[in-house]
Structures are given as C-alpha cells and as structure tokens.
Design an enzyme around this catalytic site. Structure first.
Site, mmCIF file in Angstrom:
data_model
loop_
_atom_site.group_PDB
_atom_site.id
_atom_site.type_symbol
_atom_site.label_atom_id
_atom_site.label_comp_id
_atom_site.label_asym_id
_atom_site.label_seq_id
_atom_site.Cartn_x
_atom_site.Cartn_y
_atom_site.Cartn_z
ATOM 1 C CD GLU A 41 -2.848 -1.462 2.204
ATOM 2 O OE1 GLU A 41 -2.993 -0.540 3.007
ATOM 3 O OE2 GLU A 41 -3.500 -2.524 2.267
ATOM 4 C CB SER A 55 5.706 18.102 -8.127
ATOM 5 O OG SER A 55 4.469 18.303 -8.772
ATOM 6 C CG HIS A 58 -15.355 -7.626 6.258
ATOM 7 N ND1 HIS A 58 -15.114 -6.896 7.392
ATOM 8 C CD2 HIS A 58 -14.238 -7.517 5.498
ATOM 9 C CE1 HIS A 58 -13.909 -6.350 7.324
ATOM 10 N NE2 HIS A 58 -13.358 -6.710 6.188
ATOM 11 C CG HIS A 59 -14.240 -13.930 7.393
ATOM 12 N ND1 HIS A 59 -14.072 -15.133 6.753
ATOM 13 C CD2 HIS A 59 -15.468 -13.969 7.957
ATOM 14 C CE1 HIS A 59 -15.162 -15.877 6.917
ATOM 15 N NE2 HIS A 59 -16.025 -15.181 7.636
ATOM 16 C CG HIS A 81 -9.015 -5.659 1.237
ATOM 17 N ND1 HIS A 81 -9.086 -4.291 1.231
ATOM 18 C CD2 HIS A 81 -9.774 -6.079 0.204
ATOM 19 C CE1 HIS A 81 -9.879 -3.894 0.249
ATOM 20 N NE2 HIS A 81 -10.310 -4.968 -0.398
ATOM 21 C CD GLU A 82 -5.488 -5.224 4.656
ATOM 22 O OE1 GLU A 82 -6.278 -6.137 4.950
ATOM 23 O OE2 GLU A 82 -5.872 -4.087 4.313
ATOM 24 C CD GLU A 124 -7.565 0.857 3.018
ATOM 25 O OE1 GLU A 124 -8.309 0.595 3.961
ATOM 26 O OE2 GLU A 124 -6.652 0.093 2.651
HETATM 27 C C1 NOJ Z 1 -8.273 -2.517 5.555
HETATM 28 C C2 NOJ Z 1 -9.013 -2.774 4.277
HETATM 29 O O1 NOJ Z 1 -8.237 -2.438 3.168
HETATM 30 C C3 NOJ Z 1 -10.293 -1.982 4.304
HETATM 31 O O2 NOJ Z 1 -10.976 -2.120 3.072
HETATM 32 C C4 NOJ Z 1 -11.123 -2.439 5.459
HETATM 33 O O3 NOJ Z 1 -12.266 -1.613 5.535
HETATM 34 C C5 NOJ Z 1 -10.357 -2.340 6.769
HETATM 35 N N1 NOJ Z 1 -9.079 -2.961 6.677
HETATM 36 C C6 NOJ Z 1 -11.123 -2.966 7.916
HETATM 37 O O4 NOJ Z 1 -11.279 -4.338 7.678
HETATM 38 CA CA CA Z 2 -5.809 -2.146 3.053
#
Ligand code: NOJ
Ligand code: CA
Length: 711
Positions: free
Chosen positions: A176, A198, A410-411, A480-481, A505
C-alpha cells in the site's frame, strides 16, 4: 561415479563442445521469434539471458541457491538433458478482461547435474511467449536433496540499460505505497525513494514514504517492477507467476552493479526463506516485454503460466458489482464496533440492499457485523460467527435474496491468523448456510505470531488454504492485505480479486493518493492481476474527514476508474445517499463486472490511459480515460467497434470548468450517435476523466440522437 552419471556427463560434454566456452549453450525463441531466452554455463554456473528484437535486454545473469545446511547449488553443473516443445492452445477463463486467452509458447527444459560427488540435480524450465519470457527452477524427485532449506535464491536480473523504473519498496507486509519513478540505477539510493509526483514531494517531509509500521529497506522493491527503455521503445515488467508453497520474491539492488537486481525472498521468522521437500519447484520468474505500455496491460502471460482450473463446476463463480457499508467507517461517519454510530445494522444493510436492487448492483458488503472490533489487536479478538446485536445475518440475507441482492461477507483478521485458522471452517460454513457468495478477507496489521510476514511462505500457504476452503463452500474471495496476484486465479477462479494496492481508503485518512496514482497502477500493480481499489466516490470532499483530506480527482475520473481499474468484483464505494438522485449514478447501474475484450487505446505511464472493454455477452462497449494532475485532450478512435453498426454514446465527462482542486464535482453527460469511423475527444480536466458507454443504436435512437461526428 555411477555408470549412469558417466554416460550423462559424456552426452552433455558433446552438447557443450558444440558451443563456445561460456557462451550460449542453448536457447528458446518465442513463436514470432521476437524474444529469446537462453542458458549458458560459464564455469559450470548457470546463467540466463534475454534478447528482444535483437537487443540483449538481460545480460547473462546468474541462477542458483544458497542452502542452510548444504553447499550452494550454483556451480559445477553440466547439462544432462534438453527437451523442447511448442504449445499452442486457447482457453476460456471463467471471468476476465478477455473471454478467450491464447496460450502459445515454446518451452525448453534443461536437466543439470553437478559434476562433484554430490551429483545433485536441478531442472531449469524456460518459456518464450510473444509477450514475454519466464523461467523456473525444479528439483526433481531424485535431486540429491531431501529437504529444501533455502537461505537465499540468488537469481539475478542484469539489465543492459538504465531504464526508467516504477516501483514500490520491498515491504514484506504490504503493497500500500505510492509508486516512485526513478532511474533503475537509483533504486539502491534511499534518497530517490520519494514519489515522482511533485504534489506529494511537497509533503514528503524528507521521509521517503509515509506509511506506518512498515519495514522497507532502501535498495529493494516489490514486484511487479516496471521499466521503460531510454528510447521509449520497450517496456518490461518483472514479476512472478504461480507462487505456490514458496515465499514471495522482492528484488534487491546488486552492490556496484547499477542496473542489476537480485531476488530476495521474504523470510520466515528464523530467517530461512523456503522450507520444503523435494520434488519441488519455484514460481516462474517473469519478464513481460512489449513495445508499448498498453501491451503490458493486455498480456495474459501471468495467467498462462498457471495451471488450468482445479474447480470443475465453475457456474457458481460470478463476477459482480457491489456497494457497501464501508466508506462510511473510513470517513468517520460510522463505526465498525457497536457504538451509537455502528454502521453494520440490519436496518442500514436493508437500505443498501434496496439501493442495490433499484440500481442493478449485485451485492452489498457489510463490515463490522461480527463481534470483536472493540478488541482489535488483542489475541483472539474477532469472533467470525457471532453478530452484533443490531445485525441479523439470517434476516438481511433473506431480505437480499427476495430482491436479488447478495450479501458480501467480511472477515477481518487484524493479522491474527492462528485465531482465524481455528474458526474459519465454521465461519465459511455459516456464510454458506445463508447463501453468501463472496467474502472479503482482511489482514490489516502485523501477522501473528510475530515475525511471520504477509508475503512469506507460511502466509502464501495460508491464503491458498482459505481459497480452497471457500471453494468447498462455493464462495469467492476478495482478499485485502493479501500476497500479490501471480495468476492463481486461473487455477482457483474463486480467487477473484484482492487489494494489495494503496486504494481509495487512503484518501479518507492519510494525505491521500496523488492524481497520477491510478495512471501508474495499470502498468504496475495491474500487470499482476485484478485489484479491489474501490473507486466510485461521488462526494470527493466529505465533510466528516480531516479538513486536509479528500479524494484528489474529479467525479468523472471516478467513473472512468471503474473501467480502468479492473476487478471482477467491482465496487461503487460511496455512501448510497451520495448516489441516490445523482444523474451520474445511471452509469453505475449499467456498469458490467465481466468483459469479453479489452484494449488499451492510449497510454503513458503516470500521465494518462484510455482502456476500451466490451461487456461479456452483449455488444456494449465501455471506455475509461483518465489523466494525472495535468489537463489534456485525448483522441479516442472508435475503430474497435464493428463496422457498419451505429452506437449511442453516453458520455460522462468533466464539465468545462472542472478541476480536481477547484471544481471536482463539475461533470456533464452528452449523448449522440457514433460509429467505428468516429473519434471522440476526451477533454480531461486536471486529474479528470471520461467514461463512455456505447450501446448499439435502435431505430428509435437514430431519430432521437444527433450524430456526434468526427469532433
Ligand atoms: C483494511 C481494508 O483495506 C479496508 O478495506 C477495510 O475496511 C479495513 N481494513 C477494515 O477491515
Ligand atoms: Ca488495506
């Protein structure tokens, strides 16, 4: 020495004698002969080299390994066998940017054996495609090594030019980051590790990068690493494919060799890089090579280097668009935990489902539905099967089912992988029982136990186990991650999308993503695979967020990014109240998530990009065009349309006064008749964009709309 070894050494000597000492032993050319990858063995040490269009782009570069408890495996080798084959097939992805993929390559498999008493064996496999080359190491069954304890993989990439390079640092736990643009030779110079933009250099504050809790050594980068030759006539992306039971490769500058890089694998907590038994193989080391940057985006090399689908019945795997109870938490309007501002309530989920049903959006993501958010960071914080009191999983999924809208699960693990592994069988069974078709997973924070990295072998294996478990429940994954994409989506098509990018985000709670960011991503991160960037913000200056924070684009660029930033699970990320009653929402209503053809019409890495995609199963086309912080006009030839068919162009673009700083919300919609002979002008504001929807015209349309003509 065994008779067998003696015979094979004699055979090899004959092959080697026919070559100049240390010169190319053998090579393989791409089907169109434009690319060649060759193996040489100076002093018994394997080296590969790459030639493109007659130019050496990678000079002979050493291959090999250092082991923990065994001598290095990089010298004393002789060739014992060489096999070549040509493969020319096409395959049909379950979903993707193109509905058929040509897989045409020549392959050379070279058996090597050490001449010493150990006599260990190693196989090298080389492939030459028209759009790139690749190689991998294999330890055969009788390699002479029982267990692999790799202390380092010592593959080098000795480039022959000081290319312009786009890169992010070799963070072992996340991708990221903003991309830096520097000469290749400056990668080993930490002072160069500032963004090229810049706008960001101003607030870079002497610190190369802004992220927290990240470790990144100057002098090393994550892949894909993208290069442009000094004459602007060649583009190269270095990456890897089929990352399985191995650790991710980062690339480190070679001291004293300004344009050479060496693989550096992400370590286990004890410092070792890979632990395995033989037979085993490395991922493919890949070089996509093209004459125009757009060809890197169009290439299917990474998927082609992966195995076909292991899931037989793939009918349940469906691309989708989604909205979510998500941005509201990032801008601080709602909370993930159960406070007064709790976002994930049954009531709000139903409201989002109503909106989705009315606007032909397939799913609603709900974050913060399960217990544990108050205890984030503590061991075992999250419970993946228990909802907060004000969220009723059965009720919302039943409500969605009646309206044809799915719940996206979502987890969030917070990096607490042991606790997730304990619970995930139950967690996926629960989602399965209520008909959840896709789950967004999250690994925000450092992985437990300490020292395990997101991109190391242990996590590579964890992410795969999650995909396999999800497949058993007919659930797709949006991770994610994650670890970076390496084409696994071909083998496990329920591995649909992932983050692994500095996404939307960051605009909510950091100094944000610079205007050029999404003009770099197609040529860097996206070369690896789809990304869940989560575009589509309409209110670019939400009042809740810090006064200095905002989204650094125009509204029309948000729409264009929906087409450019390809994801088979594509979000429209804003609060639904910002879409309701907004005229531009009609574009999101039609937005497809699956495509039958994609072409990059215009491109400059970090400046602008235009991509045309045809919706799968229809004759409709969509074109997204975006620019960096400079206003510009891009001419879009519509010659990708079929001849003789008139289309209605619905054009969503920057208004005449639009400017990402002064008038980000200024947009307009134009409509008119076009055909393949026409050119549409995209008049882009600073950090602006244009999104086109092209629909075959009916007889009624012919009377309703005027020809846009050649503008
Ligand atoms: C990071 C994720 O990239 C984001 O999309 C998510 O809302 C938060 N973690 C919480 O899970
Ligand atoms: Ca993230």
């Amino acid at each position: 020495m065994s008779l067998r070894l003696l015979l094979s050494l004699l055979a090899t000597a004959l092959v080697a004698l026919s070559c100049s000492p240390g010169g190319s032993v053998t090579e393989v050319a791409s089907p169109d002969e434009s690319l060649r990858i060759g193996l040489s063995l100076p002093d018994g040490h394997p080296h590969y080299s790459v030639v493109a269009g007659g130019d050496t782009v990678v000079a002979p570069s050493p291959l090999g390994f250092t082991f923990e408890n065994a001598p290095p495996m990089d010298n004393d080798f002789l060739v014992t066998s060489t096999r070549t084959r040509t493969v020319d097939t096409t395959w049909t992805p379950v979903w993707g940017t193109d509905s058929t993929v040509v897989n045409h390559y020549r392959e050379m498999t070279v058996g090597l054996q050490e001449q010493n008493d150990a006599g260990r064996r190693l196989t090298l496999v080389f492939r030459a495609y028209d759009d790139g080359v690749a190689f991998r190491y294999r330890w055969p069954e009788r390699s002479g090594l029982d267990s692999l304890r790799i202390a380092s993989e010592d593959t080098q990439f000795r480039f022959t030019d000081d290319h312009t390079s786009w890169w992010i640092p070799d963070d072992y736990d996340g991708y990221e980051w903003r991309y830096a643009q520097t000469p290749l030779s400056a990668i080993d110079d930490s002072a160069s590790a500032v963004s090229y933009n810049s706008y960001l250099e101003e607030d870079a504050d002497g610190t190369p990068f802004d992220s927290t809790s990240k470790q990144a050594d100057p002098g090393a980068v994550n892949t894909p690493l993208t290069l442009r030759s000094p004459d602007d006539d060649r583009y190269i992306a270095v990456h890897e494919a089929a990352l399985t039971d191995y650790s991710s490769m980062t690339l480190q500058a070679v001291p004293g060799e300004p344009t050479a890089l060496e693989s550096n694998l992400v370590p286990w907590p004890d410092g070792l890089k890979v632990k395995a038994t033989t037979p085993h193989q490395t991922p493919w080391r890949t070089l996509q090579i093209a004459e125009r940057p757009g060809a890197l985006v169009e290439s299917h090399l990474i998927e082609n280097l992966n195995e076909p689908s292991k899931i037989e019945d793939t009918d349940w795997i469906e691309p989708m668009t989604y909205v979510g109870i998500w941005w509201g938490m990032h801008i601080g309007r709602y909370s993930w935990g159960q406070q007064d501002t709790h976002g994930a309530t049954t009531e709000r989920t139903k409201r989002y489902m109503d909106f989705a049903a009315e606007h032909d959006i397939d799913a609603v993501l709900v974050e913060g539905w399960n217990l544990g958010w108050e205890d984030w960071g503590e061991e075992g914080a999250f419970d993946f099967t228990e909802s907060y009191d004000d969220f009723d999983l059965e009720e919302v999924t039943a409500y969605g089912r009646e309206r044809g809208v799915a719940l996206m699960g979502h987890h969030e693990t917070g990096g607490d992988v042991p606790s997730y592994e304990e619970q995930m069988a139950d967690a996926y069974a629960l989602y399965d029982s209520v008909g959840v078709p896709a789950v967004k997973t999250g690994y925000a924070g450092m992985i437990r136990p300490e020292g395990v990295h997101h991109h190391g072998q242990q996590m590579v294996n964890h992410y795969r186990e999650v995909v396999k478990l999800a497949a058993q429940h007919q659930i797709s994954i949006n991770a994610h991650e994650p670890v970076k994409p390496t084409g696994i989506r071909r083998t496990w098509p329920n591995m649909m999308t992932r983050e692994g990018v500095r996404g939307m985000e960051y605009n909510a709670w950091s100094e944000g993503n610079p205007p050029a960011h999404t003009t770099v991503l197609p040529f860097t991160r996206m070369v690896a695979g789809p990304l869940d960037y989560t575009p589509g913000i309409f209110n670019l200056t939400p009042e809740e967020i810090m006064p200095d924070n905002r989204v650094y684009t125009t509204l029309a660029k948000q729409l264009a990014n929906e087409i450019i930033l390809y994801s088979p699970v594509q979000m429209a990320a804003d609060l639904v109240e910002n879409y309701e009653d907004h005229e531009a929402t009609e574009f999101l209503r039609h937005l497809p998530a699956d495509w039958s053809e994609s072409h990059v019409l215009q491109a400059g890495i970090g400046t602008h990009v235009a991509i045309a995609r045809q919706q799968k199963g229809t004759a409709e086309w969509y074109v997204g065009t975006i620019t960096n912080e400079e206003a510009r006009t891009v001419d879009l030839s519509l010659d990708f349309l079929p001849e003789g068919q008139t289309y209605v162009a619905h054009i969503y673009e920057d208004g005449p006064e639009a400017d990402y700083e002064d008038a980000p919300h200024a947009y307009r919609i134009r409509r008119g008749l076009v055909s393949a002979d026409d050119t549409i002008e995209a008049d882009l504001a600073r950090s602006g964009g244009q999104a086109l929807r092209l629909v075959p015209a009916t007889a009624e349309d012919d009377t309703q709309y005027d020809a846009l003509g050649d503008e």
